[in-house]
Scaffold this motif. Structure first.
Motif, PDB file in Angstrom:
ATOM      1  N   THR A  53       0.860  -1.170   0.000  1.00  0.00           N
ATOM      2  CA  THR A  53       0.000   0.000   0.000  1.00  0.00           C
ATOM      3  C   THR A  53       0.900   1.225   0.000  1.00  0.00           C
ATOM      4  O   THR A  53       2.110   1.121   0.242  1.00  0.00           O
ATOM      5  N   ILE A  54       0.340   2.388  -0.231  1.00  0.00           N
ATOM      6  CA  ILE A  54       1.137   3.615  -0.271  1.00  0.00           C
ATOM      7  C   ILE A  54       1.870   3.837   1.050  1.00  0.00           C
ATOM      8  O   ILE A  54       2.984   4.341   1.088  1.00  0.00           O
ATOM      9  N   GLN A  55       1.250   3.415   2.156  1.00  0.00           N
ATOM     10  CA  GLN A  55       1.865   3.597   3.472  1.00  0.00           C
ATOM     11  C   GLN A  55       3.090   2.717   3.661  1.00  0.00           C
ATOM     12  O   GLN A  55       3.954   3.028   4.464  1.00  0.00           O
ATOM     13  N   ASP A  56       3.160   1.608   2.913  1.00  0.00           N
ATOM     14  CA  ASP A  56       4.240   0.643   3.087  1.00  0.00           C
ATOM     15  C   ASP A  56       5.296   0.692   1.996  1.00  0.00           C
ATOM     16  O   ASP A  56       6.223  -0.109   1.992  1.00  0.00           O
ATOM     17  N   PHE A 134     -11.190  10.893   0.513  1.00  0.00           N
ATOM     18  CA  PHE A 134     -10.436  10.382  -0.629  1.00  0.00           C
ATOM     19  C   PHE A 134      -9.133   9.742  -0.160  1.00  0.00           C
ATOM     20  O   PHE A 134      -8.774   8.651  -0.598  1.00  0.00           O
ATOM     21  N   PHE A 135      -8.406  10.419   0.737  1.00  0.00           N
ATOM     22  CA  PHE A 135      -7.137   9.884   1.215  1.00  0.00           C
ATOM     23  C   PHE A 135      -7.330   8.555   1.941  1.00  0.00           C
ATOM     24  O   PHE A 135      -6.499   7.661   1.840  1.00  0.00           O
ATOM     25  N   ASP A 136      -8.431   8.406   2.662  1.00  0.00           N
ATOM     26  CA  ASP A 136      -8.712   7.142   3.358  1.00  0.00           C
ATOM     27  C   ASP A 136      -8.827   5.995   2.356  1.00  0.00           C
ATOM     28  O   ASP A 136      -8.283   4.910   2.567  1.00  0.00           O
ATOM     29  N   VAL A 137      -9.536   6.239   1.265  1.00  0.00           N
ATOM     30  CA  VAL A 137      -9.696   5.206   0.244  1.00  0.00           C
ATOM     31  C   VAL A 137      -8.372   4.967  -0.480  1.00  0.00           C
ATOM     32  O   VAL A 137      -7.946   3.830  -0.683  1.00  0.00           O
ATOM     33  N   PHE A 138      -7.679   6.027  -0.861  1.00  0.00           N
ATOM     34  CA  PHE A 138      -6.429   5.908  -1.615  1.00  0.00           C
ATOM     35  C   PHE A 138      -5.365   5.158  -0.822  1.00  0.00           C
ATOM     36  O   PHE A 138      -4.619   4.352  -1.374  1.00  0.00           O
ATOM     37  N   ALA A 139      -5.304   5.396   0.486  1.00  0.00           N
ATOM     38  CA  ALA A 139      -4.275   4.763   1.319  1.00  0.00           C
ATOM     39  C   ALA A 139      -4.411   3.250   1.363  1.00  0.00           C
ATOM     40  O   ALA A 139      -3.433   2.547   1.590  1.00  0.00           O
ATOM     41  N   THR A 140      -5.605   2.729   1.148  1.00  0.00           N
ATOM     42  CA  THR A 140      -5.807   1.287   1.233  1.00  0.00           C
ATOM     43  C   THR A 140      -5.825   0.612  -0.138  1.00  0.00           C
ATOM     44  O   THR A 140      -5.933  -0.606  -0.220  1.00  0.00           O
TER      45      THR A 140
END
Length: 158
Positions: A53-56, A134-140
């Motif tokens: 994911t973008i966070q990882d 939007f960021f919540d959806v994009f992050a996952t």
């Protein structure tokens, strides 16, 4: 009906931001998408390569660094000015330990003079306030599994 707002403290200053109206919100989002879309596309490719994911994402990887460098090319000063102008009009700054606030637009230059770090912190927070859903959806999001690639000859036989 009043619009929702959010508040935070950055570098000792209290900020309150009202959500943009729907029309201004989607227009600014469109501008942001044009600004950041190519770079985010590169990051999505990196996500696919790393299966993350973008966070990882390993932001030190060559592909991620290239995507971040592209960001500097994709975002013009005029684009950044437009985003800041829209958000500062929605922001009020707390006045010295009181409940009073003043519009950030009225004091922007003086308030952030010599304080570029807090200014970009405010900008990032403001974008999060405006587009959190939007960021919540994009992050996952993970790129879809594309499966095995078929050659042209294989795809014509059916």
């Amino acid at each position: 009906m009043p619009r929702d707002s959010a508040s935070t403290v950055i570098d000792g200053d209290r900020y309150e931001m009202t959500l943009l109206g729907a029309t201004q919100g989607y227009r600014l989002f469109h501008r942001l998408f044009k600004m950041f879309g190519p770079s985010f596309g590169r990051l999505v490719d990196v996500m696919g390569q790393q299966g993350a994911t973008i966070q990882d994402v390993d932001m030190a990887s060559d592909a991620a660094v290239a995507a971040l460098k592209a960001l500097a090319v994709d975002v013009t000063e005029a684009d950044l000015d437009r985003v800041i102008e829209a958000l500062k009009k929605q922001t009020h700054v707390g006045v010295c330990e009181s409940n009073k606030t003043i519009p950030l637009a009225d004091i922007f230059e003086l308030h952030f003079s010599g304080r570029i770090g807090p200014m970009f912190h405010w900008l990032a927070w403001g974008l999060k306030v405006q587009y959190q859903s939007f960021f919540d959806v994009f992050a996952t999001m993970k790129p879809p599994d594309k499966g095995p690639v078929q050659s042209g000859a294989d795809s014509q036989t059916a």
